[in-house]
Design a protein around this motif. Structure first.
Motif, PDB file in Angstrom:
ATOM      1  N   ASP A  67       0.814  -1.074   0.070  1.00 31.02           N
ATOM      2  CA  ASP A  67       0.405   0.125   0.119  1.00 31.02           C
ATOM      3  C   ASP A  67       0.798   1.451  -0.091  1.00 31.02           C
ATOM      4  OD1 ASP A  67      -2.451  -1.434  -0.399  1.00 31.02           O
ATOM      5  OD2 ASP A  67      -2.372  -1.423   1.799  1.00 31.02           O
ATOM      6  N   SER A  68       1.917   1.574   0.584  1.00 34.92           N
ATOM      7  CA  SER A  68       2.855   2.483   0.751  1.00 34.92           C
ATOM      8  C   SER A  68       3.858   2.607  -0.313  1.00 34.92           C
ATOM      9  CB  SER A  68       4.119   2.310   1.870  1.00 34.92           C
ATOM     10  OG  SER A  68       2.728   2.302   3.046  1.00 34.92           O
ATOM     11  N   TYR A  69       4.713   1.469  -1.112  1.00 34.84           N
ATOM     12  CA  TYR A  69       5.202   1.237  -1.790  1.00 34.84           C
ATOM     13  C   TYR A  69       5.058   0.654  -3.837  1.00 34.84           C
ATOM     14  CZ  TYR A  69       8.109   2.992   2.115  1.00 34.84           C
ATOM     15  OH  TYR A  69       8.496   4.036   3.301  1.00 34.84           O
ATOM     16  N   GLY A  70       3.923   1.345  -3.455  1.00 33.01           N
ATOM     17  CA  GLY A  70       3.375  -0.173  -4.503  1.00 33.01           C
ATOM     18  C   GLY A  70       3.411  -1.753  -4.637  1.00 33.01           C
ATOM     19  N   ARG A  71       2.866  -2.360  -6.062  1.00 31.24           N
ATOM     20  CA  ARG A  71       2.840  -3.323  -6.238  1.00 31.24           C
ATOM     21  C   ARG A  71       4.526  -4.283  -6.265  1.00 31.24           C
ATOM     22  NH1 ARG A  71      -1.594  -1.903  -3.775  1.00 31.24           N
ATOM     23  NH2 ARG A  71      -3.095  -3.010  -4.200  1.00 31.24           N
ATOM     24  N   ASN A  72       4.855  -3.688  -6.690  1.00 40.51           N
ATOM     25  CA  ASN A  72       6.424  -4.038  -7.214  1.00 40.51           C
ATOM     26  C   ASN A  72       7.935  -3.114  -6.308  1.00 40.51           C
ATOM     27  OD1 ASN A  72       6.647  -1.284  -8.006  1.00 40.51           O
ATOM     28  ND2 ASN A  72       7.671  -1.091 -10.399  1.00 40.51           N
ATOM     29  N   SER A  73       7.277  -3.582  -5.549  1.00 38.13           N
ATOM     30  CA  SER A  73       7.961  -2.832  -4.593  1.00 38.13           C
ATOM     31  C   SER A  73       9.243  -4.294  -3.958  1.00 38.13           C
ATOM     32  CB  SER A  73       7.286  -2.607  -2.554  1.00 38.13           C
ATOM     33  OG  SER A  73       6.206  -3.508  -2.693  1.00 38.13           O
ATOM     34  N   ILE A  74       8.419  -5.358  -4.666  1.00 35.58           N
ATOM     35  CA  ILE A  74       9.876  -6.415  -5.133  1.00 35.58           C
ATOM     36  C   ILE A  74      11.239  -5.564  -4.457  1.00 35.58           C
ATOM     37  CG2 ILE A  74      10.466  -8.678  -6.245  1.00 35.58           C
ATOM     38  CD1 ILE A  74       7.209  -8.043  -7.304  1.00 35.58           C
ATOM     39  N   LEU A  75      11.109  -4.316  -5.306  1.00 40.47           N
ATOM     40  CA  LEU A  75      12.827  -4.516  -5.515  1.00 40.47           C
ATOM     41  C   LEU A  75      13.682  -3.791  -4.115  1.00 40.47           C
ATOM     42  CD1 LEU A  75      12.565  -2.019  -8.838  1.00 40.47           C
ATOM     43  CD2 LEU A  75      13.782  -3.741  -8.213  1.00 40.47           C
TER      44      LEU A  75
END
Length: 479
Positions: A86-94
């Motif tokens: 929610d805070s950094y987006g779905r690609n916060s995978i990085l």
């Protein structure tokens, strides 16, 4: 029917590099069990400190902890999924990829530092990465994929995981590769290659348009969707569908609201049963301890373990091609009933000490793995993303991750004593019971989600607390 674009394919392949790393570190810990390289490292370190060999019970406990600590770390990591998504987006995978890098470095440094604590700490940090990325991956993939390809692309996460297991077994399991006394620490650092590749590629991939819509970023949302679909007509149609979903939902859901809302109760129970049935099927026990299971009865157990990895990859690919043809519901039902039959037969074969039946046990192990990867394996990871609306989806994926990794942790810790000291061969009856319960519940309660928009699926759960799913007009449960 949306077509596959280069940007969409690149985004998905970059995302699943995370599950490739997880599979690799699942497979490479099982592979050296036969030649006892890491156990000998534990014994050598203990002897250097205490001037005596490590007691057998302590060695068993230390090995079980080393295997299961990754799953415990993943259980803890699951708690951060909602905040990151929610805070950094779905690609916060990085962002979470740094945990994989640090964990791999610590694991590979354990031999030089002569500390098994460093190895366990590295696996714990890597476990945090596992818990986060195995939720963020399906979430990202589901939200960037078109409806007609959504299930198949989500299955690629499991394909990558299974491929990582096979590579881990291959690299670590054969003395001719890196599964040797001198090179095993280098083996543990190879996951840095896909980790660094992911940094290079995923950085340039678009964010989930649904996340951008939820955060009122209109211009970026349309731009991201255009890059993913490649056609303005497809973009306009999908934007309307997204806005329709957003109109029926609130902007955010707290964890307390998630478990209290009537429309979420049925999906929560469905996700709970499917995931626990999947985790208690016996698959994870076989993946973690297949070498030890085989070595008591076969001279070349390590090659049979590689066979486990090969069958695993083959049937995840079968699931990939069947997902949008057969549908989630049919594959789950087929998988659970097949798993139950395999566990029953394994109980019988393991109880009858007849040498001629040893080959049959190997066949049953391969059949169980096939059944798991045909449905319960891949679907249990992404079904929550399809059953919940946009605000509830991150919490649902965190809940899925906690169930999956919690089940893996308990099973990795308890399976050796259950098999060797408590239940013996009858441990498989516990797995059979779990699979039968999951089959029955899936038959009665799970809707088919193939080819349906997120809003269409969520509509079935809005309103009353107990919806008779199979009686609803237009609810495609049995077709």
């Amino acid at each position: 029917q949306s077509r596959l674009t280069a940007t969409l394919l690149t985004s998905i392949l970059a995302a699943v590099l995370g599950s490739l790393q997880i599979g690799y570190h699942t497979g490479n810990v099982n592979a050296p069990a036969k030649i006892q390289i890491i156990e000998e490292f534990f014994n050598h370190t203990w002897r250097a400190r205490h001037n005596q060999s490590i007691p057998d019970h302590s060695l068993t406990l230390l090995w079980s902890l080393s295997v299961s600590i990754k799953d415990f770390g993943a259980l803890l990591g699951s708690l951060g999924v909602k905040y990151l998504a929610d805070s950094y987006g779905r690609n916060s995978i990085l962002i979470v990829n740094c945990l994989s890098v640090v964990g791999a470095c610590l694991m590979s440094a354990s031999k030089a530092s002569e500390s098994f604590e460093i190895l366990i700490l590295g696996r714990l940090l890597f476990g945090l990465f596992c818990g986060l990325v195995m939720s963020l991956n399906p979430l990202y993939i589901q939200e960037v994929s078109p409806t007609n390809l959504r299930g198949a692309f989500a299955t690629l996460n499991q394909v990558s995981f299974a491929l990582g297991i096979l590579v881990g077994m291959q690299v670590a399991g054969l003395e001719t590769v890196l599964g040797t006394e001198h090179h095993w620490s280098m083996m543990l650092s190879l996951s840095l290659i896909p980790a660094l590749t992911q940094y290079l590629v995923l950085t340039f991939c678009p964010e989930s348009p649904r996340y951008l819509l939820l955060n009122q970023r209109e211009e970026r949302k349309a731009e991201a969707l255009l890059r993913l679909r490649g056609s303005a007509d497809k973009v306009l149609a999908e934007l309307e569908e997204m806005k329709g979903e957003a109109a029926h939902t609130q902007t955010g859901v707290t964890i307390h609201e998630f478990f209290k809302k009537c429309r979420y109760k049925q999906p929560i129970i469905i996700v709970l049963v499917i995931n626990m049935g999947s985790q208690l099927s016996g698959f994870n026990a076989i993946i973690n301890y297949s070498t030890r299971m085989f070595q008591a009865k076969f001279d070349e157990a390590k090659y049979l373990t590689l066979g486990v990895g090969a069958v695993n990859v083959t049937f995840t690919l079968v699931a990939f091609f069947l997902m949008e043809r057969a549908g989630r519901r049919r594959l789950l039902l087929t998988g659970f009933i097949s798993i139950a039959v395999c566990n029953l037969l394994m109980t019988i074969v393991d109880s009858v000490l007849v040498p001629e039946l040893r080959s049959l046990q190997v066949l049953l192990v391969f059949c169980l793995i096939s059944a798991y990867e045909l449905g319960p394996g891949p679907i249990s990871w992404f079904i929550a993303a399809e059953l919940f609306d946009q605000p509830g989806r991150p919490i649902a994926m965190a809940f899925t991750s906690m169930l999956n990794w919690g089940g893996k942790f308990v099973l990795a810790l308890l399976f050796p004593p259950l098999l060797q000291k408590i239940c013996g061969a009858y441990v498989y009856l516990l797995f059979m019971t779990a699979a039968l319960f999951a089959f029955t519940f899936t038959w009665i309660r799970l809707p088919e989600t193939k080819g349906r928009t997120f809003d269409d699926i969520a509509e079935e759960f809005r309103g009353a607390e107990g919806i008779p799913l199979h009686n609803k007009t237009g609810f495609n449960t049995f077709t």
